[in-house]
Design an enzyme around this catalytic site. Structure first.
Site, PDB file in Angstrom:
ATOM      1  CG  HIS A  48      51.309 -52.537  22.322  1.00  6.23           C
ATOM      2  ND1 HIS A  48      52.642 -52.695  22.627  1.00  6.23           N
ATOM      3  CD2 HIS A  48      51.100 -53.248  21.195  1.00  6.23           C
ATOM      4  CE1 HIS A  48      53.200 -53.486  21.726  1.00  6.23           C
ATOM      5  NE2 HIS A  48      52.294 -53.825  20.844  1.00  6.23           N
ATOM      6  CB  THR A  51      54.016 -42.002  22.351  1.00  8.72           C
ATOM      7  OG1 THR A  51      55.151 -42.783  21.961  1.00  8.72           O
ATOM      8  CG2 THR A  51      54.192 -41.509  23.779  1.00  8.72           C
ATOM      9  NE  ARG A  52      50.127 -46.077  17.783  1.00 10.27           N
ATOM     10  CZ  ARG A  52      50.575 -46.923  18.712  1.00 10.27           C
ATOM     11  NH1 ARG A  52      51.472 -46.511  19.591  1.00 10.27           N
ATOM     12  NH2 ARG A  52      50.137 -48.164  18.763  1.00 10.27           N
ATOM     13  CE  LYS A 269      56.943 -45.683  20.159  1.00 10.15           C
ATOM     14  NZ  LYS A 269      55.536 -45.460  20.561  1.00 10.15           N
ATOM     15  CG  HIS A 273      54.652 -46.002   8.213  1.00 12.96           C
ATOM     16  ND1 HIS A 273      53.567 -46.210   9.049  1.00 12.96           N
ATOM     17  CD2 HIS A 273      54.141 -45.799   6.967  1.00 12.96           C
ATOM     18  CE1 HIS A 273      52.455 -46.129   8.333  1.00 12.96           C
ATOM     19  NE2 HIS A 273      52.773 -45.883   7.069  1.00 12.96           N
ATOM     20  CB  CYS A 318      53.070 -52.976  17.358  1.00 13.39           C
ATOM     21  SG  CYS A 318      53.743 -51.940  16.033  1.00 13.39           S
ATOM     22  CE  LYS A 349      48.638 -39.353  12.799  1.00 11.92           C
ATOM     23  NZ  LYS A 349      48.830 -40.729  12.273  1.00 11.92           N
TER      24      LYS A 349
END
Length: 387
Positions: A48, A51-52, A269, A273, A318, A349
């Site tokens: 969710h 976007t990626r 956004k 990481h 997430c 991806k």
């Protein structure tokens, strides 16, 4: 009681599970049963957040590039077949200190595989995209063919196509709590509500639940669950779609961030990481803002590098399921039982290509060479379990 039996069973109908089911529905005559504890797309897995980023010049290693190239082909094919906008070619810029390992690997990947990449010092990068506040102590690599993928749209496309195929069934609200070997071979999945499903071959792609389910079969997997945060911000026109690329940013302290332009009015956004808070499987995630670092670790980067970004609109949480080396874990630790997990925050991806590769593995019992990097045997303490 007769247990429903299919040729193949996919546990976890998220990114990899639905991608594999879609490939099987189109390339195999086998019957397939998907099980998911929720109803995809949903907020309980790793897919969710709207976007990626999609990159091919890959900072995680050149070995990923053939997989990324195949994935892009398949994303474009899915987009054409669905009629949906699934990929937005914004380009992606990777920024970091000159010589930083991630930046060096991006450039090495581009050289090795002949990928178009513009390398430029930070001050030139800031002139090209005035939304950056950079000087020549940082370095950038811009990949023209990279861009942004629309995650939930993709899962909805896969789910719709799968549900149209009579060979494939999707059971939602099916939380698998145990795996058992079948008396005549194969595997049985036992759900919390008492339902049982059997198949000769199984793909286990259920994120945080993979390690506990495999532990019940005596196989310990080196997977850890981490809570992650990201947020959407107000931004001026410098960050509008078409004026600003997707990005990764390695700071001088080696913290790693990623972000997106303001797409369709959603806001700028950004997320981090690396770092994050460890969680046990099944443990509830604290909402955004409940951890003391949630806002601060994003805001300090906004203040330093993005002069046109304003107020935080909203944040979200997430999860990453990580391996120790942050490469994926895809293997067949027990005969007929394939696991696909540990995607460490950079797996989506590749989902189109991994769905193809996993479909071939489960259906033809053939492991593609692109998956060699992801075997369990690389973790020496677990070599015995990988035989």
């Amino acid at each position: 009681m007769t247990i429903p039996t299919t040729d193949y069973l996919i546990i976890g109908a998220g990114s990899m599970g639905l991608a594999t089911a879609d490939w099987l529905a189109r390339h195999s005559e086998a019957s397939v049963q998907l099980l998911d504890a929720h109803s995809p797309p949903h907020e309980h897995g790793a897919h969710h957040g709207e976007t990626r980023l999609l990159r091919q010049a890959y900072g995680e290693g050149s070995s990923y590039v053939p997989l990324a190239r195949r994935a892009l082909e398949l994303w474009k094919q899915l987009e054409a077949e669905s009629g949906e906008t699934l990929f937005l070619p914004t380009g992606v810029v990777n920024v970091g200190p000159p010589g930083a390992p991630f930046i060096a690997q991006v450039e090495a990947s581009a050289r090795q595989h002949g990928l178009a990449l513009d390398s430029l010092p930070g001050d030139q990068l800031a002139r090209r995209w005035p939304g950056w506040a950079l000087d020549d102590t940082l370095h950038g690599c811009f990949e023209h063919e990279a861009g942004v993928m629309f995650v939930e749209r993709i899962l909805k496309c896969w789910r719709a196509r799968v549900e149209q195929n009579p060979k494939v069934s999707l059971a939602t609200g099916a939380q698998v709590i145990r795996l058992e070997g079948g008396e005549q071979g194969g595997w049985i999945a036992v759900c919390a509500d008492g339902r049982r499903f059997a198949a000769e071959r199984v793909l286990l792609s259920s994120g945080q639940h993979i390690a506990p389910l495999m532990a019940g079969l005596g196989v310990e997997l080196p997977l850890t669950r981490v809570r992650k945060t990201f947020g959407w911000y107000e931004g001026d026109t410098r960050y509008a779609q078409g004026h600003f690329p997707g990005f990764s940013l390695t700071t001088p302290s080696n913290a790693i961030y990623y972000g997106f332009p303001d797409i369709e009015g959603a806001g700028f956004k950004m997320g981090r990481h690396d770092s994050g808070q460890p969680l046990e499987p099944g443990e509830a995630m604290a909402a955004f803002g409940e951890h003391e670092d949630d806002v601060r670790e994003l805001q300090q980067v906004v203040d330093r590098y993005f002069p046109g970004i304003g107020a935080l609109r909203h944040g979200a949480v997430c999860q990453y399921i990580r391996t120790p080396d942050e490469h994926f874990l895809i293997d067949e630790p027990l005969p007929g039982l394939i696991v696909a997990g540990g995607f460490s925050g950079h797996g989506f991806k590749f989902a189109s290509a991994l769905g193809e590769a996993l479909g071939i593995w489960i259906d033809q019992q053939r492991r593609l060479p692109e998956l060699a990097l992801f075997g369990l045997a690389r973790f020496s303490s677990l070599e015995g379990s990988a035989q």
